[in-house]
Structure formats: C-alpha cells, structure tokens
Design an enzyme around this catalytic site. Structure first.
Site, PDB file in Angstrom:
ATOM      1  N   THR A   7      17.896   2.905  -6.853  1.00 56.61           N
ATOM      2  CA  THR A   7      17.671   3.264  -8.256  1.00 56.61           C
ATOM      3  C   THR A   7      18.482   4.466  -8.712  1.00 56.61           C
ATOM      4  O   THR A   7      18.595   4.704  -9.913  1.00 56.61           O
ATOM      5  CB  THR A   7      16.184   3.563  -8.507  1.00 56.61           C
ATOM      6  OG1 THR A   7      15.748   4.612  -7.626  1.00 56.61           O
ATOM      7  CG2 THR A   7      15.343   2.319  -8.262  1.00 56.61           C
ATOM      8  N   THR A  64      16.040  -2.917  -4.484  1.00 53.24           N
ATOM      9  CA  THR A  64      14.785  -2.494  -5.117  1.00 53.24           C
ATOM     10  C   THR A  64      14.254  -3.628  -5.980  1.00 53.24           C
ATOM     11  O   THR A  64      14.993  -4.544  -6.350  1.00 53.24           O
ATOM     12  CB  THR A  64      15.012  -1.267  -6.023  1.00 53.24           C
ATOM     13  OG1 THR A  64      15.964  -1.599  -7.045  1.00 53.24           O
ATOM     14  CG2 THR A  64      15.535  -0.084  -5.220  1.00 53.24           C
ATOM     15  N   ASP A  67      -1.944  -8.937 -18.496  1.00 52.42           N
ATOM     16  CA  ASP A  67      -0.527  -9.289 -18.399  1.00 52.42           C
ATOM     17  C   ASP A  67      -0.230 -10.371 -19.426  1.00 52.42           C
ATOM     18  O   ASP A  67      -0.350 -11.568 -19.142  1.00 52.42           O
ATOM     19  CB  ASP A  67      -0.161  -9.766 -16.995  1.00 52.42           C
ATOM     20  CG  ASP A  67       1.348  -9.781 -16.776  1.00 52.42           C
ATOM     21  OD1 ASP A  67       2.092 -10.045 -17.756  1.00 52.42           O
ATOM     22  OD2 ASP A  67       1.802  -9.512 -15.649  1.00 52.42           O
ATOM     23  N   ARG A 120       6.927   2.733 -12.807  1.00 45.14           N
ATOM     24  CA  ARG A 120       8.029   3.601 -13.198  1.00 45.14           C
ATOM     25  C   ARG A 120       7.433   4.812 -13.900  1.00 45.14           C
ATOM     26  O   ARG A 120       6.448   4.695 -14.633  1.00 45.14           O
ATOM     27  CB  ARG A 120       9.015   2.879 -14.121  1.00 45.14           C
ATOM     28  CG  ARG A 120       9.959   1.930 -13.404  1.00 45.14           C
ATOM     29  CD  ARG A 120      10.957   2.724 -12.554  1.00 45.14           C
ATOM     30  NE  ARG A 120      11.931   1.856 -11.879  1.00 45.14           N
ATOM     31  CZ  ARG A 120      11.801   1.401 -10.646  1.00 45.14           C
ATOM     32  NH1 ARG A 120      10.690   1.688  -9.964  1.00 45.14           N
ATOM     33  NH2 ARG A 120      12.734   0.661 -10.096  1.00 45.14           N
ATOM     34  N   ASP A 142       2.820   8.142  -7.967  1.00 45.12           N
ATOM     35  CA  ASP A 142       3.944   8.034  -7.036  1.00 45.12           C
ATOM     36  C   ASP A 142       5.271   8.111  -7.785  1.00 45.12           C
ATOM     37  O   ASP A 142       6.300   8.353  -7.174  1.00 45.12           O
ATOM     38  CB  ASP A 142       3.866   6.714  -6.253  1.00 45.12           C
ATOM     39  CG  ASP A 142       5.008   6.570  -5.258  1.00 45.12           C
ATOM     40  OD1 ASP A 142       5.147   7.457  -4.395  1.00 45.12           O
ATOM     41  OD2 ASP A 142       5.766   5.587  -5.354  1.00 45.12           O
ATOM     42  N   GLU A 154      12.323  12.279 -12.686  1.00 48.75           N
ATOM     43  CA  GLU A 154      12.585  12.445 -11.248  1.00 48.75           C
ATOM     44  C   GLU A 154      14.056  12.837 -11.032  1.00 48.75           C
ATOM     45  O   GLU A 154      14.948  12.298 -11.667  1.00 48.75           O
ATOM     46  CB  GLU A 154      12.309  11.135 -10.503  1.00 48.75           C
ATOM     47  CG  GLU A 154      10.881  10.680 -10.500  1.00 48.75           C
ATOM     48  CD  GLU A 154      10.711   9.334  -9.776  1.00 48.75           C
ATOM     49  OE1 GLU A 154      11.660   8.874  -9.096  1.00 48.75           O
ATOM     50  OE2 GLU A 154       9.633   8.738  -9.893  1.00 48.75           O
ATOM     51  N   HIS A 189       7.766   8.975  -4.964  1.00 45.94           N
ATOM     52  CA  HIS A 189       8.314   7.637  -5.208  1.00 45.94           C
ATOM     53  C   HIS A 189       8.555   6.908  -3.884  1.00 45.94           C
ATOM     54  O   HIS A 189       9.630   6.360  -3.621  1.00 45.94           O
ATOM     55  CB  HIS A 189       9.623   7.742  -6.004  1.00 45.94           C
ATOM     56  CG  HIS A 189       9.976   6.481  -6.736  1.00 45.94           C
ATOM     57  ND1 HIS A 189      10.723   6.473  -7.892  1.00 45.94           N
ATOM     58  CD2 HIS A 189       9.706   5.166  -6.477  1.00 45.94           C
ATOM     59  CE1 HIS A 189      10.901   5.235  -8.320  1.00 45.94           C
ATOM     60  NE2 HIS A 189      10.282   4.427  -7.457  1.00 45.94           N
ATOM     61  N   GLY A 245       6.558   2.119  -2.123  1.00 48.02           N
ATOM     62  CA  GLY A 245       7.187   0.910  -1.603  1.00 48.02           C
ATOM     63  C   GLY A 245       8.072   1.131  -0.396  1.00 48.02           C
ATOM     64  O   GLY A 245       8.885   0.276  -0.054  1.00 48.02           O
ATOM     65  N   TYR A 246       7.902   2.257   0.278  1.00 46.53           N
ATOM     66  CA  TYR A 246       8.846   2.667   1.323  1.00 46.53           C
ATOM     67  C   TYR A 246       8.422   2.306   2.741  1.00 46.53           C
ATOM     68  O   TYR A 246       8.908   2.910   3.689  1.00 46.53           O
ATOM     69  CB  TYR A 246       9.098   4.165   1.229  1.00 46.53           C
ATOM     70  CG  TYR A 246      10.327   4.511   0.416  1.00 46.53           C
ATOM     71  CD1 TYR A 246      10.668   3.780  -0.704  1.00 46.53           C
ATOM     72  CD2 TYR A 246      11.141   5.578   0.762  1.00 46.53           C
ATOM     73  CE1 TYR A 246      11.782   4.096  -1.449  1.00 46.53           C
ATOM     74  CE2 TYR A 246      12.258   5.904   0.023  1.00 46.53           C
ATOM     75  CZ  TYR A 246      12.574   5.158  -1.082  1.00 46.53           C
ATOM     76  OH  TYR A 246      13.682   5.466  -1.821  1.00 46.53           O
TER      77      TYR A 246
END
Length: 332
Positions: free
Chosen positions: A46, A67, A147, A205, A229, A234, A251, A254-255
């Site tokens: 990103t 990503t 959604d 985000r 997160d 950032e 962030h 997802g790591y």
C-alpha cells in the site's frame, strides 16, 4: 525480464529468482519513476502510489499489489495506459478475523462485556466481513450485517446498527465517490446518531473512520472504547487518539504469515499467467515458533495487546513495527 519489488514483501524472493533475471528490491515508499522505467513488472504494497507520475514512459506492463486494498492504484490510469493490474482479494481475511476474534475475547476478558449477550454490527460482508461474521456466530453473539452492495434480505441498514449494536466493526474498502462512498463513513453525524454507547473497531482503512470525530466521541462518552489497526495519515498518527483507545496497532491485523503467503502465491499465479511463465510452485508458510502450537487458545496464539503496547510505547516506530513484524500464525 526485470521486476521491481517492495523489499518488505516476505517469503517471495526464492520464487521470483526462478522467474526473472533481474529482480530489484526497494523500499515501497521510495520507488520512483527512474526505478521502474526499464522494468516489466512491479510488485508493491500500500505504500507505493501506482499512477501516471510513477509509470508514464516506463516499460511496466504488469502491476500487482500483495494486499486486499487497491486504493493506492490509479485504476483509471492503468486502463488508459494498457497496464494490467491485480490485487489479492481475501488473502488476509483469515488473519483479520483472527485479530477480531482475539480483540473480542479481550473485550470480554478486560472490559467485562458478555459476548453471548452482546450485539455486533458488521459493516461490510466481503471476504473479511464474512469471516468475522463466522467468528461472531461461534462466540454466540447476536449479529447485524450492513452491506448494501450484497443482495441479502437478512442484512440491515446502517441506522439499525447505529441503534442496536454494542460493538461496531468496519470491513469495507475505501471509496470517496458514489452512492456508497466509505470515506468518513463514521463521522461526527454517525457518532451523534448512536443510541447505545458501543465499542468501535476499524481494521479496514483509516479514512473510513473520521479520527478527529472518533476522539471527540470517546471524550464525550458516545463511544465506550475503540480498537484501531488503521489510522488517518499513517504513519503519522493522532497521538491523543492512540493513547485513548483500548487497542491501537500499526496496520498489522492482516499480517499473519498465512495471509502474507496467500498474497505472495496470488501474485506469483498472476505474474506467471500474464507473462506465460512456467510456475515455480507455491510458497508454504513458515512453521509456528517453537514455543507455540495450534492447540493453544486463541489469545495464547495471538494477543493484539502486545502489538498495541509496542506502538503506544513508541509511535514513531509505526513503519518499523510493520516492516519487521514477527512470525504470527493463524490457528490451524
């Protein structure tokens, strides 16, 4: 063949060495037009803005971001320039759902919320949101899902979540235009419309949640606490907000190693297909650290408070903590 790659994408080097004669690894935020001018392919995260300024007059015909999100890619320019691009949808959905599960367990353990009596509002039910929904079901929670892009009669509007949710968690892409734009979806108006005093979680985000408005809502008691997160601006965070939230991480939801390997393999699949290359085989995730096993509890396997403590102790290390993240495995 020349490939330029973000040097913080892990586990991918051995396979790329089998695919190209020239592979150059650079810091993602510092990749320039000169770096990619003679490259055939670009593999990023990103932190690399892929647009006309970077790619004009280059040889690049393939761009992949390892990503889920792709708001750093100017897709209109890619189409105009005839450059193929791809992201990795769903690659780290399991990792983010692990982060959510552990965060919910911490809310129960340290904040006293009874998950089986709580209502969770899930905003966005794509790859990640659907896995978070499964986590909430497993924990026995009442679930509301919003959604509007999905045709599901069981879903509710956002105002229902504003009225009824004890926990609100965001899992939407960042979009700034259109009927369902998500930029500052949670703004001052949103926080003033809350009927309960919920916990707010954002792993999507940073710009989805207006950080200044959230800080004010926390100060005024309209939001009970928050888990963030992702952040606006950032790596330059609102330090007052960081110090105010229950969990604040750099962030990295997802790591997990599993999520990173999924992304690597999706990138390699797309690269081989686009250029007609012989596939070098898939990457396998690294083993669990010696002191861990998949038989341990969720919080023993991963505790987000550890990542939060590191960031709160030194917010200037935001990028360092992301780029040097330790091996984390999902429950197998």
């Amino acid at each position: 063949m020349k490939i330029v790659v973000d040097d913080k994408i892990p586990y991918i080097r051995e396979k790329l060495a089998l695919l190209a004669d020239d592979v150059v690894y650079l810091r993602g935020s510092e990749i320039t037009a000169d770096d990619v001018r003679d490259a055939d392919a670009l593999i990023v995260r990103t932190r690399t803005r892929c647009d006309e300024q970077l790619l004009k007059d280059s040889k690049v015909q393939f761009v992949a971001t390892a990503t889920i999100g792709f708001d750093h890619i100017d897709t209109d320019y890619m189409t105009k320039a005839g450059i193929y691009w791809t992201n990795c949808p769903g690659c780290n959905a399991g990792s983010v759902s692990q982060y959510l599960e552990c965060s919910l367990l911490l809310l129960q353990q340290q904040k006293g919320i009874d998950l089986q009596r709580a209502t969770i509002g899930i905003v966005g039910c794509g790859h990640v949101g659907s896995k978070v929904k499964a986590v909430a079901e497993r924990l026995g929670m009442r679930i509301l899902v919003c959604d509007p892009l999905l045709d599901d009669s069981s879903f509710v509007s956002l105002d229902v979540i504003e009225r009824e949710a004890d926990i609100i968690t965001f899992h939407v892409p960042l979009s700034r235009e259109g009927e369902y734009a998500t930029y500052h979806m949670a703004d001052d108006d949103f926080f003033h419309q809350l009927s309960r005093v919920p916990y707010v979680i954002n792993t999507s985000r940073g710009e989805v949640v207006d950080n200044a408005a959230l800080l004010q809502a926390l100060k005024e008691g309209r939001v009970r606490d928050a888990i963030l997160d992702v952040w606006e601006g950032e790596p330059n965070l609102n330090l007052d907000l960081l110090n105010k939230v229950f969990i604040g991480t750099p962030h990295i939801a997802g790591y997990s190693a599993d999520g990173k390997v999924n992304a690597d393999n999706m990138v390699i699949d797309a690269l081989c297909q686009h250029f007609g290359l012989l596939h070098p085989g898939h990457i396998l995730p690294p083993p669990l650290p010696a002191d861990l096993s998949d038989r341990q509890s969720a919080l023993e396997l991963y505790n987000p408070l550890i990542d939060s403590e590191k960031l709160k102790n030194d917010p200037s290390k935001f990028e360092f903590l992301r780029n040097n993240y330790p091996i984390r495995r999902e429950k197998l």
